[in-house]
Design a protein around this motif. Structure first.
Motif, PDB file in Angstrom:
ATOM      1  N   GLU A   1      -6.268  10.673 -14.496  1.00  0.00           N
ATOM      2  CA  GLU A   1      -5.006  10.083 -14.053  1.00  0.00           C
ATOM      3  C   GLU A   1      -5.196   8.700 -13.449  1.00  0.00           C
ATOM      4  OE1 GLU A   1      -4.726  14.483 -14.127  1.00  0.00           O
ATOM      5  OE2 GLU A   1      -6.151  13.041 -13.290  1.00  0.00           O
ATOM      6  N   GLY A   2      -6.361   8.469 -12.840  1.00  0.00           N
ATOM      7  CA  GLY A   2      -6.583   7.197 -12.170  1.00  0.00           C
ATOM      8  C   GLY A   2      -6.881   6.034 -13.090  1.00  0.00           C
ATOM      9  N   GLU A   3      -7.316   6.316 -14.323  1.00  0.00           N
ATOM     10  CA  GLU A   3      -7.798   5.255 -15.206  1.00  0.00           C
ATOM     11  C   GLU A   3      -6.769   4.134 -15.395  1.00  0.00           C
ATOM     12  OE1 GLU A   3     -10.712   4.822 -17.066  1.00  0.00           O
ATOM     13  OE2 GLU A   3     -11.633   6.478 -15.964  1.00  0.00           O
ATOM     14  N   GLU A   4      -5.561   4.486 -15.760  1.00  0.00           N
ATOM     15  CA  GLU A   4      -4.563   3.465 -16.060  1.00  0.00           C
ATOM     16  C   GLU A   4      -4.153   2.708 -14.807  1.00  0.00           C
ATOM     17  OE1 GLU A   4      -2.306   0.912 -18.175  1.00  0.00           O
ATOM     18  OE2 GLU A   4      -3.784   2.365 -18.921  1.00  0.00           O
ATOM     19  N   LEU A   5      -4.003   3.416 -13.686  1.00  0.00           N
ATOM     20  CA  LEU A   5      -3.629   2.742 -12.446  1.00  0.00           C
ATOM     21  C   LEU A   5      -4.710   1.750 -12.023  1.00  0.00           C
ATOM     22  CD1 LEU A   5      -1.644   2.457 -10.080  1.00  0.00           C
ATOM     23  CD2 LEU A   5      -2.906   4.296  -8.923  1.00  0.00           C
ATOM     24  N   TYR A   6      -5.983   2.138 -12.154  1.00  0.00           N
ATOM     25  CA  TYR A   6      -7.064   1.214 -11.806  1.00  0.00           C
ATOM     26  C   TYR A   6      -6.952  -0.072 -12.612  1.00  0.00           C
ATOM     27  CZ  TYR A   6      -9.392   5.363  -9.797  1.00  0.00           C
ATOM     28  OH  TYR A   6      -9.708   6.465  -9.082  1.00  0.00           O
ATOM     29  N   ARG A   7      -6.716   0.072 -13.892  1.00  0.00           N
ATOM     30  CA  ARG A   7      -6.623  -1.133 -14.754  1.00  0.00           C
ATOM     31  C   ARG A   7      -5.400  -1.964 -14.398  1.00  0.00           C
ATOM     32  NH1 ARG A   7      -8.630   2.519 -18.886  1.00  0.00           N
ATOM     33  NH2 ARG A   7      -6.493   3.057 -19.470  1.00  0.00           N
ATOM     34  N   GLN A   8      -4.284  -1.304 -14.144  1.00  0.00           N
ATOM     35  CA  GLN A   8      -3.061  -2.040 -13.812  1.00  0.00           C
ATOM     36  C   GLN A   8      -3.217  -2.827 -12.515  1.00  0.00           C
ATOM     37  OE1 GLN A   8      -0.060   1.004 -13.648  1.00  0.00           O
ATOM     38  NE2 GLN A   8       0.153   1.152 -15.877  1.00  0.00           N
ATOM     39  N   ILE A   9      -3.806  -2.217 -11.518  1.00  0.00           N
ATOM     40  CA  ILE A   9      -3.938  -2.900 -10.232  1.00  0.00           C
ATOM     41  C   ILE A   9      -5.005  -3.986 -10.304  1.00  0.00           C
ATOM     42  CG2 ILE A   9      -4.630  -2.576  -7.817  1.00  0.00           C
ATOM     43  CD1 ILE A   9      -2.979  -0.083  -7.761  1.00  0.00           C
ATOM     44  N   ARG A  10      -6.056  -3.769 -11.067  1.00  0.00           N
ATOM     45  CA  ARG A  10      -7.052  -4.831 -11.275  1.00  0.00           C
ATOM     46  C   ARG A  10      -6.383  -6.064 -11.865  1.00  0.00           C
ATOM     47  NH1 ARG A  10     -10.986  -2.556 -15.059  1.00  0.00           N
ATOM     48  NH2 ARG A  10     -11.628  -1.359 -13.237  1.00  0.00           N
ATOM     49  N   ALA A  11      -5.541  -5.863 -12.880  1.00  0.00           N
ATOM     50  CA  ALA A  11      -4.845  -6.987 -13.507  1.00  0.00           C
ATOM     51  C   ALA A  11      -3.817  -7.599 -12.555  1.00  0.00           C
ATOM     52  CB  ALA A  11      -4.164  -6.519 -14.790  1.00  0.00           C
ATOM     53  N   LEU A  12      -3.152  -6.765 -11.774  1.00  0.00           N
ATOM     54  CA  LEU A  12      -2.152  -7.273 -10.839  1.00  0.00           C
ATOM     55  C   LEU A  12      -2.781  -8.224  -9.832  1.00  0.00           C
ATOM     56  CD1 LEU A  12       0.661  -7.299  -9.515  1.00  0.00           C
ATOM     57  CD2 LEU A  12      -0.016  -5.214  -8.267  1.00  0.00           C
ATOM     58  N   GLY A  13      -3.921  -7.848  -9.301  1.00  0.00           N
ATOM     59  CA  GLY A  13      -4.584  -8.707  -8.327  1.00  0.00           C
ATOM     60  C   GLY A  13      -4.989 -10.050  -8.886  1.00  0.00           C
TER      61      GLY A  13
ATOM     62  N   ALA B   1       1.509   0.734  -9.470  1.00  0.00           N
ATOM     63  CA  ALA B   1       1.212  -0.699  -9.546  1.00  0.00           C
ATOM     64  C   ALA B   1       2.498  -1.517  -9.540  1.00  0.00           C
ATOM     65  CB  ALA B   1       0.398  -0.993 -10.804  1.00  0.00           C
ATOM     66  N   SER B   2       3.553  -1.010 -10.177  1.00  0.00           N
ATOM     67  CA  SER B   2       4.814  -1.748 -10.205  1.00  0.00           C
ATOM     68  C   SER B   2       5.400  -1.896  -8.804  1.00  0.00           C
ATOM     69  CB  SER B   2       5.819  -1.040 -11.119  1.00  0.00           C
ATOM     70  OG  SER B   2       6.052   0.297 -10.669  1.00  0.00           O
ATOM     71  N   GLY B   3       5.264  -0.854  -7.975  1.00  0.00           N
ATOM     72  CA  GLY B   3       5.753  -0.938  -6.606  1.00  0.00           C
ATOM     73  C   GLY B   3       4.955  -1.919  -5.776  1.00  0.00           C
ATOM     74  N   LEU B   4       3.623  -1.888  -5.921  1.00  0.00           N
ATOM     75  CA  LEU B   4       2.780  -2.853  -5.211  1.00  0.00           C
ATOM     76  C   LEU B   4       3.104  -4.269  -5.658  1.00  0.00           C
ATOM     77  CD1 LEU B   4       0.457  -3.547  -3.295  1.00  0.00           C
ATOM     78  CD2 LEU B   4      -1.119  -3.132  -5.211  1.00  0.00           C
ATOM     79  N   ALA B   5       3.372  -4.448  -6.946  1.00  0.00           N
ATOM     80  CA  ALA B   5       3.723  -5.780  -7.460  1.00  0.00           C
ATOM     81  C   ALA B   5       4.996  -6.297  -6.802  1.00  0.00           C
ATOM     82  CB  ALA B   5       3.899  -5.731  -8.975  1.00  0.00           C
ATOM     83  N   ARG B   6       5.970  -5.415  -6.635  1.00  0.00           N
ATOM     84  CA  ARG B   6       7.226  -5.845  -6.008  1.00  0.00           C
ATOM     85  C   ARG B   6       6.992  -6.261  -4.559  1.00  0.00           C
ATOM     86  NH1 ARG B   6      12.639  -2.357  -4.532  1.00  0.00           N
ATOM     87  NH2 ARG B   6      13.948  -4.147  -3.984  1.00  0.00           N
ATOM     88  N   VAL B   7       6.188  -5.484  -3.828  1.00  0.00           N
ATOM     89  CA  VAL B   7       5.906  -5.831  -2.438  1.00  0.00           C
ATOM     90  C   VAL B   7       5.145  -7.151  -2.362  1.00  0.00           C
ATOM     91  CG1 VAL B   7       4.783  -5.106  -0.307  1.00  0.00           C
ATOM     92  CG2 VAL B   7       5.910  -3.408  -1.749  1.00  0.00           C
TER      93      VAL B   7
END
Length: 341
Positions: free
Chosen positions: A225-237, A196-202
């Motif tokens: 493994e996916g749980e935290e990434l799903y939440r991070q990207i949901r918040a990022l969007g 998510a941090s990399g997507l945020a930078r882009v």
């Protein structure tokens, strides 16, 4: 290099037809936002061997022809698909020049398919700074956009194994944006290359320009493994309104939670998610049957989610039509219209 493309009259006519198709009745269209097609006569040796060895049982990147895709779309009630090449079926080895030619031909096949079936397929390109080198990746962007008229150009840092926010990737993103096109990325939890941090930078690098993130963190991530990434990207969007997500290859409960969160958030966020199948990695009939059943459940007053209990009627028909196709149609139509002036 990099400027607003000077399209040939033939390409401009194709762009205008795609724009008209997507603009006429965008809410009525059902759009698959993630489909991979393959020229079965030009498969990589590895893909061909797997298919011969396993036959119908082989599904990890099993090649899907345009004709079979059309049959699946008819079975599944899908009007239009955004299509790109299938990386599992395209040769990729240690020679960047050979990789360039293989990926160029895979992209050319997508163009040919879209020309044969202009009312069913919207073609998108693919480049790979890892396999082609930076110069090759930039040159392929130029050809896909300026020569082929592809509005969307995708990169897959996970499968091709490079960080999503590397300097080379940002250079490719800049080239795509310089042509007025839209960058797209595989963004999943299947490898460490798309956090998510990399997507945020882009996304920040793109400013207010649109960026498509396919899978919204799914793409083969394990359940735990996916749980935290799903939440991070949901918040990022919800913090980066230039991000547009295609839901595919992701746990159904998280897809549903995403839609509730973005519908609650209202504009512009509720227009920033679409659906897809990831065919042939996912079946259209399964995915679109599931999406329709999910949206019916989100309209049912018996749904147990407290956010829906507190806001009955949150998912009206206009919202559902947007998620099933209108949002993607609008994104693409706006891009074509900007090119056409």
């Amino acid at each position: 290099m990099g400027c607003q493309p000077a399209f040939t009259p033939e390409i401009r006519s194709e762009l205008a037809a795609r724009c008209a198709l997507l603009s006429a009745t965008p809410r009525a269209l059902v759009v698959d936002g993630d489909m991979h097609l393959t020229d079965l006569a030009r498969m990589s040796p590895e893909a061909d061997a797997l298919l011969r060895e396993n036959g119908p049982a082989y599904y990890h990147g099993r090649p899907l022809s345009a004709e079979d895709a059309l049959a699946e779309m008819a079975m599944s009630g899908v009007d239009v698909a955004l299509v790109w090449q299938n990386p599992a079926a395209t040769e990729r080895g240690p020679d960047p020049r050979r990789n360039y030619e293989a990926l160029l031909e895979a992209n050319r096949h997508i163009l040919e398919v879209a020309r044969r079936f202009p009312d069913r397929f919207i073609p998108a390109g693919w480049t790979d700074p890892g396999g082609l080198g930076l110069d090759g990746a930039l040159a392929l962007v130029d050809r896909c956009v300026c020569e082929f008229g592809f509005l969307v150009i995708k990169l897959n840092p996970a499968q091709n194994r490079y960080p999503i926010d590397s300097a080379e990737v940002l250079a490719v993103v800049d080239r795509i944006l310089s042509h007025g096109a839209i960058p797209a990325f595989h963004v999943g939890g299947d490898t460490p290359f798309t956090p998510a941090s990399g997507l945020a930078r882009v996304a920040r690098h793109c400013g207010d320009r649109r960026l498509i993130a396919v899978h919204m963190g799914g793409g083969g991530a394990g359940y735990v493994e996916g749980e935290e990434l799903y939440r991070q990207i949901r918040a990022l969007g919800l913090a980066q309104p230039n991000l547009f997500f295609v839901q595919s290859a992701k746990r159904d409960c998280h897809i549903e939670s995403d839609f509730i969160a973005y519908q609650e958030a209202g504009l512009p966020f509720c227009r920033n998610i679409a659906v897809g199948s990831d065919a042939p990695y996912g079946r259209l009939s399964w995915n679109f049957g599931g999406y329709r059943a999910m949206f019916r459940s989100l309209q049912d007053p018996r749904h147990p989610d407290p956010r829906l209990r507190a806001n009955p009627g949150l998912f009206d028909e206009t919202a559902v039509e947007g998620y099933l196709g209108g949002n993607m149609a609008r994104l693409l139509a706006d891009g074509f219209a900007a090119w056409l002036g």
